[in-house]
Design an enzyme around this catalytic site. Structure first.
Site, PDB file in Angstrom:
ATOM      1  N   ASN A  74       0.819  -1.218   0.000  1.00  0.00           N
ATOM      2  CA  ASN A  74       0.000   0.000   0.000  1.00  0.00           C
ATOM      3  C   ASN A  74       0.855   1.271   0.000  1.00  0.00           C
ATOM      4  O   ASN A  74       0.416   2.322   0.440  1.00  0.00           O
ATOM      5  CB  ASN A  74      -0.907   0.001   1.240  1.00  0.00           C
ATOM      6  CG  ASN A  74      -1.770  -1.238   1.296  1.00  0.00           C
ATOM      7  OD1 ASN A  74      -2.367  -1.624   0.299  1.00  0.00           O
ATOM      8  ND2 ASN A  74      -1.812  -1.886   2.451  1.00  0.00           N
ATOM      9  N   HIS A  84     -13.443  -2.545   7.147  1.00  0.00           N
ATOM     10  CA  HIS A  84     -12.225  -3.284   7.497  1.00  0.00           C
ATOM     11  C   HIS A  84     -12.407  -4.063   8.806  1.00  0.00           C
ATOM     12  O   HIS A  84     -13.139  -3.651   9.705  1.00  0.00           O
ATOM     13  CB  HIS A  84     -11.082  -2.273   7.661  1.00  0.00           C
ATOM     14  CG  HIS A  84      -9.744  -2.897   7.787  1.00  0.00           C
ATOM     15  ND1 HIS A  84      -9.092  -3.029   8.988  1.00  0.00           N
ATOM     16  CD2 HIS A  84      -8.932  -3.437   6.853  1.00  0.00           C
ATOM     17  CE1 HIS A  84      -7.929  -3.616   8.778  1.00  0.00           C
ATOM     18  NE2 HIS A  84      -7.795  -3.868   7.497  1.00  0.00           N
ATOM     19  N   GLU A 128     -15.420   3.413   5.513  1.00  0.00           N
ATOM     20  CA  GLU A 128     -14.135   3.803   4.936  1.00  0.00           C
ATOM     21  C   GLU A 128     -14.417   4.821   3.839  1.00  0.00           C
ATOM     22  O   GLU A 128     -15.511   4.828   3.270  1.00  0.00           O
ATOM     23  CB  GLU A 128     -13.438   2.580   4.321  1.00  0.00           C
ATOM     24  CG  GLU A 128     -13.110   1.520   5.352  1.00  0.00           C
ATOM     25  CD  GLU A 128     -12.578   0.217   4.759  1.00  0.00           C
ATOM     26  OE1 GLU A 128     -11.906   0.263   3.709  1.00  0.00           O
ATOM     27  OE2 GLU A 128     -12.835  -0.835   5.353  1.00  0.00           O
ATOM     28  N   SER A 158     -10.669  -0.841   1.094  1.00  0.00           N
ATOM     29  CA  SER A 158      -9.344  -1.426   0.928  1.00  0.00           C
ATOM     30  C   SER A 158      -9.302  -2.576  -0.061  1.00  0.00           C
ATOM     31  O   SER A 158      -8.281  -2.795  -0.710  1.00  0.00           O
ATOM     32  CB  SER A 158      -8.821  -1.893   2.283  1.00  0.00           C
ATOM     33  OG  SER A 158      -9.686  -2.853   2.850  1.00  0.00           O
ATOM     34  N   ASP A 185     -12.871   6.180   7.949  1.00  0.00           N
ATOM     35  CA  ASP A 185     -11.534   5.578   7.908  1.00  0.00           C
ATOM     36  C   ASP A 185     -10.898   5.964   6.571  1.00  0.00           C
ATOM     37  O   ASP A 185     -11.324   5.508   5.517  1.00  0.00           O
ATOM     38  CB  ASP A 185     -11.678   4.052   8.043  1.00  0.00           C
ATOM     39  CG  ASP A 185     -10.354   3.310   7.932  1.00  0.00           C
ATOM     40  OD1 ASP A 185      -9.426   3.840   7.301  1.00  0.00           O
ATOM     41  OD2 ASP A 185     -10.271   2.189   8.459  1.00  0.00           O
ATOM     42  N   HIS A 237      -6.849   4.485   3.139  1.00  0.00           N
ATOM     43  CA  HIS A 237      -6.378   4.338   1.755  1.00  0.00           C
ATOM     44  C   HIS A 237      -6.557   5.600   0.914  1.00  0.00           C
ATOM     45  O   HIS A 237      -6.178   5.617  -0.252  1.00  0.00           O
ATOM     46  CB  HIS A 237      -7.079   3.151   1.087  1.00  0.00           C
ATOM     47  CG  HIS A 237      -6.700   1.863   1.741  1.00  0.00           C
ATOM     48  ND1 HIS A 237      -5.562   1.176   1.421  1.00  0.00           N
ATOM     49  CD2 HIS A 237      -7.281   1.181   2.762  1.00  0.00           C
ATOM     50  CE1 HIS A 237      -5.461   0.100   2.190  1.00  0.00           C
ATOM     51  NE2 HIS A 237      -6.500   0.081   3.020  1.00  0.00           N
ATOM     52  N   LYS A 285       0.397   3.451   4.923  1.00  0.00           N
ATOM     53  CA  LYS A 285       0.081   3.148   3.528  1.00  0.00           C
ATOM     54  C   LYS A 285       0.742   4.222   2.646  1.00  0.00           C
ATOM     55  O   LYS A 285       1.955   4.179   2.493  1.00  0.00           O
ATOM     56  CB  LYS A 285      -1.420   3.001   3.378  1.00  0.00           C
ATOM     57  CG  LYS A 285      -1.906   1.930   4.407  1.00  0.00           C
ATOM     58  CD  LYS A 285      -3.299   1.518   4.301  1.00  0.00           C
ATOM     59  CE  LYS A 285      -3.761   0.721   5.514  1.00  0.00           C
ATOM     60  NZ  LYS A 285      -3.007  -0.478   5.827  1.00  0.00           N
TER      61      LYS A 285
END
Ligand SMILES: Cc1ncc(COP(=O)(O)O)c(C=O)c1O
Length: 396
Positions: free
Chosen positions: A49, A142, A186, A190, A215, A218, A247
């Protein structure tokens, strides 16, 4: 060896029989999105990542080394004992400025931050509102967020992935229930590489008096103004932003950003913060340097976005499915775990490292390759990968 080993072996063999066994494989980072295997093979990395290639950036490595040499290898204690350094506050200040929040609080990892935040908010709800919270969670969240819900003993009210109509129906149905209403999601998923509609979520949170937790693991570094993430699409509308340094920021550790009052509460209630040793100087140095570099990395962000577009276009032309991906994470949907494993193994034999993602990380029947792109990849790297995936997936 112990007399319990046969139990462990049987359990692992049961996973093996379902193509779900996981094993560890050592690799040495060789720079330029390459890994070297112990047998000397060099592999292009399409599985980590490190979206901006920062894990190998000289400024991160130098500051990590410098701060370790100047301040020591460890922090020695939890932040609440003797672990707090000015360095922690410096990095928290940088996070808060990036995220445009009043404050931020560091955690040792993203997993730890997520696993701690739900119990902390659940306690707030019980103590201040006299009732357990209602947790509205995207189905594809996640594992660390699920862990937080399990630790808090809350039963999640799950909404269909990125389906705001479903979320609204659930919020409406529980509108008059007591307790803090939490929306957990998120911003970039992910395993799917698709994005949440953050302004839409913020509007629902406002309408139903809910607390929105995002979240941004990413998204941070890659998306939003100067890599600030997608919460910047709804300023004021997101109440808690979680993100990681592990990441796109190339290092290790995590943070929660939000109001000063939220961070003060977390200092007093988040068990992953209270009962865990503070991040060490080397990791703080890497985070500090990454946050300093971030505003100047528009060229890298543009490159990684372009890599994603090129790859998706090539795969779609060949009839392969990449779900709703619109980011640097590109899944190739293959269905069965055995198929994903076999394609990943053949890609590796061709010099490319791509993760085969299987249940329980993704739902049964949705095994896939998870391709991650980095600004450290060249256009040739991406073309080479696309050719191989198309050839191996048999639809060219
Ligand atoms: C969406 C999401 N949140 C949290 C985490 C955990 O972050 P960390 O790797 O820093 O523990 C991950 C990492 O896999 C993730 O994908």
């Amino acid at each position: 060896m112990t007399r319990f080993d046969s139990l462990f072996r049987q359990a692992v063999e049961a996973l093996q029989a379902q193509d779900r066994r996981r094993v560890l494989r050592p690799m040495t980072a060789a720079g330029g999105a390459r890994f070297e295997r112990p047998d000397g093979a060099c592999l292009i990395d399409f599985s980590s990542n490190d979206y901006l290639g920062l894990s190998q950036h000289p400024r991160l490595k130098e500051r990590a080394a410098d701060w370790a040499l100047r301040y020591g290898a460890g922090s020695g204690a939890s932040r609440l004992v003797t672990g707090t350094r000015l360095l922690h506050e410096q990095v928290e200040g940088r996070v808060a400025r990036l995220k445009k929040t009043e404050a931020a609080l560091l955690f040792a990892s993203g997993w730890q931050a997520n696993a701690s935040l739900v119990p902390a908010l659940a306690r707030l709800s019980s103590e201040q509102m006299g009732a357990a919270p209602l947790v509205f969670a995207d189905r594809l969240n996640h594992a660390s967020l699920h862990q937080g819900c399990a630790a808090a003993g809350v039963r999640q009210i799950r909404f269909r992935h990125n389906d705001l109509d479903h979320l609204e129906a659930l919020l409406k149905a529980r509108d008059s229930d007591p307790g803090l209403k939490l929306i957990l999601t998120e911003s970039v998923f992910s395993m799917d590489g698709d994005r949440a509609d953050v302004p839409g979520l913020a509007a629902l949170a406002e309408r139903y008096g809910a607390f929105l937790c995002l979240d941004e693991a990413h998204a941070t570094g890659v998306l939003g103004f100067q890599g600030a993430g997608l919460a910047s699409e709804a300023p004021e509308g997101v109440h808690l932003i979680m993100g990681t340094f592990s990441k796109a920021l190339g290092g290790m550790g995590a943070y929660i950003a939000g109001s000063r009052a939220l961070c003060d509460w977390l200092i007093n209630s988040a068990s992953g913060f209270i009962y865990s040793t503070a991040l060490p100087p080397a990791m703080l140095g890497a985070a500090d340097a990454a946050l300093e570099l971030l505003p100047d990395l528009d060229a890298e962000r543009t490159r990684v976005v372009r890599h994603g577009e090129t790859l998706r276009q090539r795969l779609h032309e060949a009839g392969l499915r990449t779900g709703a991906s619109s980011t640097q994470i590109v899944p190739v949907m293959l269905g069965e775990a055995a198929t994903a494993l076999s394609v990943a193994a053949r890609l590796e034999a061709d010099g490319m490292l791509v993760a085969a993602i299987r249940p329980p990380t993704v739902p049964k029947g949705e095994s896939r390759l998870r391709i991650t792109l980095s600004a450290a990849h060249t256009e040739d790297d991406v073309q080479h990968l696309a050719d191989a995936v198309v050839r191996l997936c048999g639809v060219a």
